[in-house]
Motif scaffolding. Structure first.
Motif, mmCIF file in Angstrom:
data_model
loop_
_atom_site.group_PDB
_atom_site.id
_atom_site.type_symbol
_atom_site.label_atom_id
_atom_site.label_comp_id
_atom_site.label_asym_id
_atom_site.label_seq_id
_atom_site.Cartn_x
_atom_site.Cartn_y
_atom_site.Cartn_z
ATOM 1 N N UNK A 116 0.838 -1.205 0.000
ATOM 2 C CA UNK A 116 0.000 0.000 0.000
ATOM 3 C C UNK A 116 0.873 1.255 0.000
ATOM 4 N N UNK A 117 1.879 1.306 0.854
ATOM 5 C CA UNK A 117 2.756 2.480 0.932
ATOM 6 C C UNK A 117 3.501 2.669 -0.388
ATOM 7 N N UNK A 118 3.995 1.575 -0.964
ATOM 8 C CA UNK A 118 4.698 1.676 -2.251
ATOM 9 C C UNK A 118 3.762 2.196 -3.324
ATOM 10 N N UNK A 119 2.522 1.731 -3.301
ATOM 11 C CA UNK A 119 1.531 2.184 -4.274
ATOM 12 C C UNK A 119 1.222 3.671 -4.083
ATOM 13 N N UNK A 120 1.072 4.093 -2.832
ATOM 14 C CA UNK A 120 0.765 5.495 -2.545
ATOM 15 C C UNK A 120 1.905 6.413 -2.954
ATOM 16 N N UNK A 121 3.134 5.909 -2.922
ATOM 17 C CA UNK A 121 4.302 6.724 -3.300
ATOM 18 C C UNK A 121 4.566 6.705 -4.809
ATOM 19 N N UNK A 122 3.873 5.850 -5.520
ATOM 20 C CA UNK A 122 4.071 5.774 -6.971
ATOM 21 C C UNK A 122 3.245 6.850 -7.670
ATOM 22 N N UNK A 123 3.420 6.930 -8.980
ATOM 23 C CA UNK A 123 2.670 7.913 -9.770
ATOM 24 C C UNK A 123 1.193 7.540 -9.777
ATOM 25 N N UNK A 147 -8.506 -9.248 -0.818
ATOM 26 C CA UNK A 147 -9.761 -9.615 -1.472
ATOM 27 C C UNK A 147 -10.716 -8.421 -1.522
ATOM 28 N N UNK A 148 -10.796 -7.705 -0.392
ATOM 29 C CA UNK A 148 -11.603 -6.481 -0.337
ATOM 30 C C UNK A 148 -11.031 -5.599 0.770
ATOM 31 N N UNK A 149 -11.161 -4.294 0.584
ATOM 32 C CA UNK A 149 -10.671 -3.345 1.576
ATOM 33 C C UNK A 149 -11.434 -2.035 1.390
ATOM 34 N N UNK A 150 -11.697 -1.353 2.487
ATOM 35 C CA UNK A 150 -12.398 -0.075 2.408
ATOM 36 C C UNK A 150 -11.389 1.063 2.396
ATOM 37 N N UNK A 151 -11.846 2.215 1.958
ATOM 38 C CA UNK A 151 -10.957 3.378 1.941
ATOM 39 C C UNK A 151 -10.583 3.780 3.360
ATOM 40 N N UNK A 152 -11.454 3.498 4.333
ATOM 41 C CA UNK A 152 -11.151 3.839 5.735
ATOM 42 C C UNK A 152 -9.990 2.993 6.257
ATOM 43 N N UNK A 153 -9.942 1.730 5.874
ATOM 44 C CA UNK A 153 -8.817 0.880 6.262
ATOM 45 C C UNK A 153 -7.531 1.400 5.644
ATOM 46 N N UNK A 154 -7.601 1.841 4.395
ATOM 47 C CA UNK A 154 -6.434 2.429 3.724
ATOM 48 C C UNK A 154 -6.001 3.687 4.462
ATOM 49 N N UNK A 155 -6.960 4.522 4.837
ATOM 50 C CA UNK A 155 -6.646 5.759 5.566
ATOM 51 C C UNK A 155 -5.933 5.458 6.872
ATOM 52 N N UNK A 156 -6.478 4.503 7.627
ATOM 53 C CA UNK A 156 -5.873 4.159 8.919
ATOM 54 C C UNK A 156 -4.474 3.581 8.744
ATOM 55 N N UNK A 157 -4.287 2.760 7.743
ATOM 56 C CA UNK A 157 -2.973 2.157 7.511
ATOM 57 C C UNK A 157 -1.955 3.232 7.129
ATOM 58 N N UNK A 158 -2.337 4.166 6.287
ATOM 59 C CA UNK A 158 -1.413 5.229 5.882
ATOM 60 C C UNK A 158 -1.135 6.185 7.036
ATOM 61 N N UNK A 159 -2.135 6.443 7.825
ATOM 62 C CA UNK A 159 -1.954 7.323 8.979
ATOM 63 C C UNK A 159 -1.005 6.675 9.992
ATOM 64 N N UNK A 160 -1.154 5.385 10.165
ATOM 65 C CA UNK A 160 -0.324 4.640 11.105
ATOM 66 C C UNK A 160 1.129 4.605 10.677
ATOM 67 N N UNK A 161 1.370 4.516 9.380
ATOM 68 C CA UNK A 161 2.746 4.449 8.891
ATOM 69 C C UNK A 161 3.386 5.818 8.766
ATOM 70 N N UNK A 162 2.592 6.868 8.852
ATOM 71 C CA UNK A 162 3.150 8.215 8.757
ATOM 72 C C UNK A 162 3.476 8.614 7.324
ATOM 73 N N UNK A 163 2.909 7.915 6.360
ATOM 74 C CA UNK A 163 3.172 8.222 4.955
ATOM 75 C C UNK A 163 2.312 9.374 4.495
ATOM 76 N N UNK A 164 2.759 10.030 3.437
ATOM 77 C CA UNK A 164 1.883 11.018 2.827
ATOM 78 C C UNK A 164 0.882 10.262 1.969
ATOM 79 N N UNK A 165 -0.212 10.881 1.664
ATOM 80 C CA UNK A 165 -1.278 10.218 0.924
ATOM 81 C C UNK A 165 -1.100 10.336 -0.580
ATOM 82 N N UNK A 166 0.076 10.668 -1.030
ATOM 83 C CA UNK A 166 0.300 10.666 -2.466
ATOM 84 C C UNK A 166 0.828 11.950 -3.007
#
Length: 166
Positions: A116-123, A147-166
């Motif tokens: 997810x982090x690698x994807x968020x850092x890509x173009x 298999x399935x994931x919500x945008x809220x789970x993505x938000x929490x995962x990115x927030x937890x890792x301290x990554x920028x959202x793109x």
């Protein structure tokens, strides 16, 4: 001669309390130490003060619920609940909040979060200036990372890792 006398309802001090707090010397010392240090959640400190004021033991003032509520700027029902919890479950249960009953499992494991982090850092995809949470969630599913994931789970995962959202 018939005399009508209407007796006023009993005051709280006259009402017999079901849950009487009698603190031991060790419990009182522990509560005083906790309050003196002040390094605890505000609700825990308030509950400690409630128990000390409600103490019916030899060293306790034995205040009424209304008096404790007024002194600590709380509701008498809160005082009654703290007393009840002390009698039913002990000092720790009365002072601290109970743990949540529901257990939350992690939706993404470490490898999936790394993808997810690698994807968020890509173009971002063609036609978009930046990644949105929904785009990231959809791409994770398309790449069969999950298999399935919500945008809220993505938000929490990115927030937890301290990554920028793109």
């Amino acid at each position: 001669m018939l005399v009508w006398s209407r007796k006023s309802p009993p005051q709280e001090a006259e009402v017999r309390k079901r849950h009487i707090v009698v603190l031991s010397e060790d419990e009182r010392a522990r509560l005083h130490t906790m309050i003196g240090r002040g390094v605890a959640p505000a609700s825990a400190l308030t509950h400690a003060r409630i128990l000390l004021k409600a103490n019916q033991g030899e060293a306790g003032p034995g205040w009424t619920d209304a008096a404790i509520g007024a002194a600590l700027e709380g509701h008498p029902a809160t005082v009654a609940r703290v007393r009840m919890r002390y009698v039913a479950a002990g000092l720790d249960a009365a002072v601290y909040r109970k743990a949540p009953a529901r257990q939350y499992r992690c939706r993404l494991d470490g490898e999936q979060e790394a993808r997810l982090v690698a994807l968020a850092c890509s173009a971002p995809p063609q036609g978009h200036k930046r990644w949105t949470l929904q785009l990231l969630a959809d791409r994770l599913v398309a790449l069969q990372v999950v298999e399935s994931v919500s945008y809220e789970t993505v938000r929490q995962a990115l927030q937890q890792t301290g990554s920028s959202h793109g």
